[in-house]
Design an enzyme around this catalytic site. Structure first.
Site, mmCIF file in Angstrom:
data_model
loop_
_atom_site.group_PDB
_atom_site.id
_atom_site.type_symbol
_atom_site.label_atom_id
_atom_site.label_comp_id
_atom_site.label_asym_id
_atom_site.label_seq_id
_atom_site.Cartn_x
_atom_site.Cartn_y
_atom_site.Cartn_z
ATOM 1 N N ILE A 184 51.748 64.239 8.083
ATOM 2 C CA ILE A 184 51.760 65.687 7.819
ATOM 3 C C ILE A 184 50.404 66.123 7.255
ATOM 4 O O ILE A 184 49.858 67.150 7.658
ATOM 5 C CB ILE A 184 52.902 66.076 6.848
ATOM 6 C CG1 ILE A 184 54.264 65.691 7.448
ATOM 7 C CG2 ILE A 184 52.880 67.580 6.558
ATOM 8 C CD1 ILE A 184 55.458 66.017 6.565
ATOM 9 N N HIS A 235 67.446 71.283 0.971
ATOM 10 C CA HIS A 235 67.002 70.695 2.231
ATOM 11 C C HIS A 235 67.707 69.355 2.374
ATOM 12 O O HIS A 235 67.282 68.368 1.835
ATOM 13 C CB HIS A 235 65.489 70.499 2.209
ATOM 14 C CG HIS A 235 64.952 69.885 3.455
ATOM 15 N ND1 HIS A 235 65.023 70.502 4.666
ATOM 16 C CD2 HIS A 235 64.321 68.717 3.667
ATOM 17 C CE1 HIS A 235 64.465 69.732 5.572
ATOM 18 N NE2 HIS A 235 64.027 68.634 4.988
#
Ligand code: A3D
EC number: 1.1.1.37
Length: 321
Positions: free
Chosen positions: A14, A176
């Site tokens: 990422i 999440h």
């Protein structure tokens, strides 16, 4: 005007993609920080050599010491270990909590005025730990999850209706994890709410229920396909949207993990809620009305996050104090 400085803590899958996107969007000069020897420097050099081809101006630097992030305007944190197949986000807790303590101390010392976006999992607990360890004001420390989860929801809905993703809005609340709350009632195509589209015969309740489930399992679906590591393109793009809204004071309304202070009847917990992101960070938290079943799903999700935070406090009772 001097360029903004963006520090990326973690230069993995990422982190590298964040650097690429931040460069392409000319958001500022970029510092990649990592503990893996040579990796941040190697990626910085590679990206710097991409810039003349793509035609943008941004300086890239790699570092393994925290002084390199001094004065950063935005810090995006991906440092830690990603999920492997069969591993839940919660398994990551103990390892990544230690990482948040180190990263928080680095930010506290060198980038106390930054807007901090945490991506490291398990997200809601890690951003909570990072805020405590960094000591930054809560409105300047957020977690990225909702923008990604709602992008997944939007993609699946656009596919279902065979329409442009641009015209699909969707939003996902809560933690999440497997208990996230995709809100069908607040999701729309060209402004037409999804429940109306069901009534109009564009789709069925069953197909929407499947899409909601696929959204909840969106991360695991990719982990299972990749076999090593987890999603990185869309997570990076989602965090860049948040950083851009802050740096350009766009005041976008985005679902982010924010520290609640009475909103939704909750306090001292990070959980995914819609928020206005502008130059002051989280400028406003939007409290939407939830019906009975949405409220129940949200409460279940909040309970899961509370469980993670308790687990953190068991591992590190004096966290950030
Ligand atoms: P990866 O490619 O492994 O990158 C992580 C980087 O962190 C590696 O380069 C490590 O060397 C580095 N690192 C480890 N410990 C430290 C430390 N103490 N200080 C600085 N750097 C360190 O992983 P990734 O980029 O694919 O994922 C990064 C994180 O994001 C993981 O925790 C994932 O679970 C998480 N993630 C979250 C989402 C959300 O939607 C919230 C989505 C996808 C991934």
């Amino acid at each position: 005007m001097a360029r903004n400085k963006i520090a990326l803590i973690g230069a993995g899958q990422i982190g590298g993609t964040l650097a690429l996107l931040a460069g392409l969007k000319e958001l500022g000069d970029i510092v990649l920080f990592d503990v893996a020897e040579g990796v941040p420097e190697g990626k910085a050099l590679d990206l710097a050599q991409l810039s003349p081809v793509e035609g943008f101006d941004a300086a890239f630097a790699g570092a393994s010491s925290y002084d390199a992030i001094a004065g950063a305007d935005v810090v995006i944190v991906t440092a830690g270990v990603p999920r492997k197949p069969g591993m839940s986000r919660d398994d990551l807790l103990a390892i990544n909590l230690k990482v948040m303590e180190q990263v928080g101390a680095g930010i506290r010392k060198y980038a106390p005025d930054a807007f901090v976006i945490c991506i490291t999992n398990p997200l809601d607990a890690m951003v909570w730990a990072l805020q405590r360890c960094s000591g930054l004001p809560p409105e300047k420390v957020v977690g990225m999850a909702g923008v990604l989860d709602s992008a997944r929801f939007r993609h699946f809905l656009a596919e279902e209706f065979d329409v442009s993703v641009e015209d699909v809005t969707a939003f996902v609340m809560g933690g999440h994890g497997d208990t996230m709350v995709p809100l069908v009632r607040y999701s729309a195509v060209g402004g037409i709410p999804v429940p109306d589209l069901i009534r109009m015969g564009w789709t069925s309740e069953e197909r929407i229920a499947d899409i909601v489930q696929r959204t909840r399992d969106g991360g695991a679906e990719i982990v299972n396909l990749l076999k090593s590591g987890s999603a990185f393109y869309a997570p990076a793009a989602a965090a860049i949207a948040m950083a851009e809204s802050y740096l350009r004071d766009k005041k976008r309304v985005l679902p982010v993990a924010a520290l609640l202070d009475g909103e939704y009847g909750l306090r001292d917990i990070y959980v995914g809620v819609p928020a206005v992101i502008g130059a002051r960070g989280v400028e406003r938290i939007v409290e939407v009305e939830l019906d009975r079943s949405e409220r129940a799903m949200f409460e279940r999700s909040v309970a899961a996050v509370e469980g993670l935070v308790e687990a953190c406090l068991k591992i590190a009772p004096g966290l950030g104090k």
